[in-house]
Design an enzyme around this catalytic site. Structure first.
Site, PDB file in Angstrom:
ATOM      1  CG  PHE A  37      -2.406  -0.303   0.870  1.00 15.58           C
ATOM      2  CD1 PHE A  37      -2.541  -1.033   0.052  1.00 15.58           C
ATOM      3  CD2 PHE A  37      -2.531  -1.034   2.653  1.00 15.58           C
ATOM      4  CE1 PHE A  37      -3.834  -2.058  -0.397  1.00 15.58           C
ATOM      5  CE2 PHE A  37      -4.457  -1.712   1.702  1.00 15.58           C
ATOM      6  CZ  PHE A  37      -4.411  -1.937   0.775  1.00 15.58           C
ATOM      7  CD  GLN A 102      -0.137  -5.322   9.266  1.00 17.95           C
ATOM      8  OE1 GLN A 102      -0.408  -4.521   9.257  1.00 17.95           O
ATOM      9  NE2 GLN A 102       1.434  -5.730   9.487  1.00 17.95           N
ATOM     10  CG  HIS A 120      -5.575  -6.835   8.251  1.00 17.65           C
ATOM     11  ND1 HIS A 120      -4.604  -6.167   7.455  1.00 17.65           N
ATOM     12  CD2 HIS A 120      -5.777  -6.714   9.260  1.00 17.65           C
ATOM     13  CE1 HIS A 120      -4.749  -5.538   8.672  1.00 17.65           C
ATOM     14  NE2 HIS A 120      -5.054  -5.269   9.376  1.00 17.65           N
ATOM     15  CB  CYS A 128     -23.903 -13.656   0.935  1.00 19.07           C
ATOM     16  SG  CYS A 128     -25.075 -12.623   1.098  1.00 19.07           S
ATOM     17  CB  CYS A 153     -25.259 -15.222  -1.937  1.00 15.56           C
ATOM     18  SG  CYS A 153     -25.752 -16.032  -0.695  1.00 15.56           S
ATOM     19  CB  SER A 191       4.657  -4.058   9.036  1.00 16.40           C
ATOM     20  OG  SER A 191       3.971  -3.307   9.179  1.00 16.40           O
ATOM     21  CB  SER A 192       4.174   1.059   6.370  1.00  8.63           C
ATOM     22  OG  SER A 192       3.013   0.828   6.803  1.00  8.63           O
ATOM     23  CG  ASN A 216       9.523  -2.119   5.941  1.00  9.96           C
ATOM     24  OD1 ASN A 216       8.875  -3.265   6.079  1.00  9.96           O
ATOM     25  ND2 ASN A 216       9.110  -0.969   5.916  1.00  9.96           N
TER      26      ASN A 216
END
Ligand code: NAD
Length: 253
Positions: A37, A102, A120, A128, A153, A191-192, A216
Site C-alpha cells: 500500500f 496482515q 485481515h 455474503c 449469494c 510492514s510500515s 523493512n
C-alpha cells in the site's frame, strides 16, 4: 545497506529466544509481484485509500468489484518468494512458533508455514453481505466476469471479499494477542506498522520485555524501539537470518 551484521545479531536473538513469532505485512509479498500500500510502488500512489473502505463497498458495489476483482485475481497466480520460504523453514526448525500476517494473499501457507493467523482475512473467499455465507473467490470472480455485475449469494445479497476493510474490526485478534503475550521475540517483516490495531501486536511483545526485530525497506513507526533493524529486501534479509541461525545451531557442542 549490507545487512550481514544485523542478520548475525538477529539470528543470535532468534536462536536464544524461547517463543518467537513473525509479524508480516504487504512488504513480504512485493517480491512475489503483489504491490504493497505505502511503499515506493504502493497502491496508494495510484488509488484512493478510501477504495479499501467498507463505505465504498456499500456506496458503490460496482466500482468496488472492479477494483477488488483485478487486485485479488492477480494474487491467485502469485507464488511464495524467498522470504515466505525462509519463514516456513524457521518454523520447521522450531525457531518461529507462528506467523501473524496482515496479508490476505495466502502465500505463507503456500510456502509451508503451518501456523498462520490471518488477522485481515483471506482473498481466497467471499462472504455474503446479507446472510454471511461464504463461497470461493474464484466462483464469485467467474460470475463477475460473465455478467459484469457484482456477484450475488443465493439469498440475493451481494458478495464481498472475506477480508477486513478499513473501518471494520480485525479478525482473530484475540488469538494473535495471545500469541504476542506469550512471545519473547517478534520478527516484523515488510510492514510500515501504521495499520492499527494489528500494528500493536509486535509492540506488545516489546512491552512485555521481549525483543523486536524489524526487516523493512523503509523506516517504520517502531524502529526506535527495535533491537535490530534491517533496511533490506525481505527475501535476502531472511535468507541471511536463516543461514546465520543454522550456523549458530551447527556450531553448538
Ligand atoms: P504497507 O504497504 O503499509 O507497508 C509495507 C512496507 O513494506 C513498506 O514500508 C515498504 O517499504 C516495505 N517493503 C516493500 N517491499 C519490501 C521488501 N521487498 N522487503 C522489505 N520491505 C518491503 O503494508 P502493511 O503494513 O502490511 O499494511 C497495509 C495493509 O494492506 C495491511 O492490512 C495488508 O494486509 C494489506 N495489504 C496486503 C497485501 C497482501 O496480501 N499481499 C497487499 C497490499 C496490502
Amino acid at each position: 545497506m549490507d545487512c550481514g551484521d544485523e542478520a548475525r545479531r538477529a539470528a543470535e536473538l532468534l536462536v536464544n529466544s524461547s517463543y518467537s513469532i513473525a509479524f508480516t505485512g504487504a512488504g513480504v509479498s512485493t517480491e512475489s509481484g503483489i504491490p504493497d500500500f505505502r511503499g515506493p510502488n504502493g497502491l496508494w500512489r495510484r488509488f484512493d485509500p478510501r477504495m479499501a473502505g467498507v463505505e465504498y463497498f456499500l456506496g458503490d458495489p460496482r466500482g468496488f468489484w472492479a477494483f477488488y476483482s483485478a487486485r485479488f485475481k492477480s494474487m491467485l497466480s502469485a507464488k511464495p518468494n524467498a522470504a515466505h520460504l525462509a519463514l516456513a523453514e524457521l518454523e520447521r526448525m522450531g525457531l518461529i512458533k507462528a506467523v501473524i500476517t496482515q496479508n490476505v494473499d495466502g502465500l505463507h501457507s503456500a510456502a509451508g508455514s503451518a501456523r498462520v493467523i490471518e488477522v485481515h482475512g483471506s482473498s481466497k473467499s467471499v462472504r455474503c453481505s446479507r446472510c454471511g455465507a461464504r463461497a470461493p473467490f474464484v466462483d464469485a470472480l467467474k460470475s463477475y466476469e460473465e455478467t459484469g455485475e457484482p456477484p450475488r449469494c443465493s439469498c440475493g445479497g451481494i458478495y464481498r471479499p472475506d477480508v477486513v476493510l478499513f473501518g471494520e474490526p480485525v479478525v482473530r485478534l484475540g488469538e494473535a494477542l495471545d500469541e504476542a503475550r506469550r512471545s519473547d521475540l517478534a520478527l516484523v517483516v515488510g510492514s510500515s506498522l501504521t495499520v492499527h490495531p494489528a500494528a500493536e501486536i509486535p509492540l506488545l511483545v516489546k512491552e512485555g520485555g521481549g525483543s523486536l526485530l524489524v526487516i523493512n525497506m523503509e523506516p517504520t513507526e517502531y524502529d526506535d524501539l527495535a533491537d535490530v533493524v534491517m533496511n533490506c529486501p525481505a527475501g535476502r534479509a531472511l535468507e541471511s537470518v536463516l543461514r546465520e541461525s543454522r550456523r549458530i545451531i551447527d556450531s553448538r557442542p
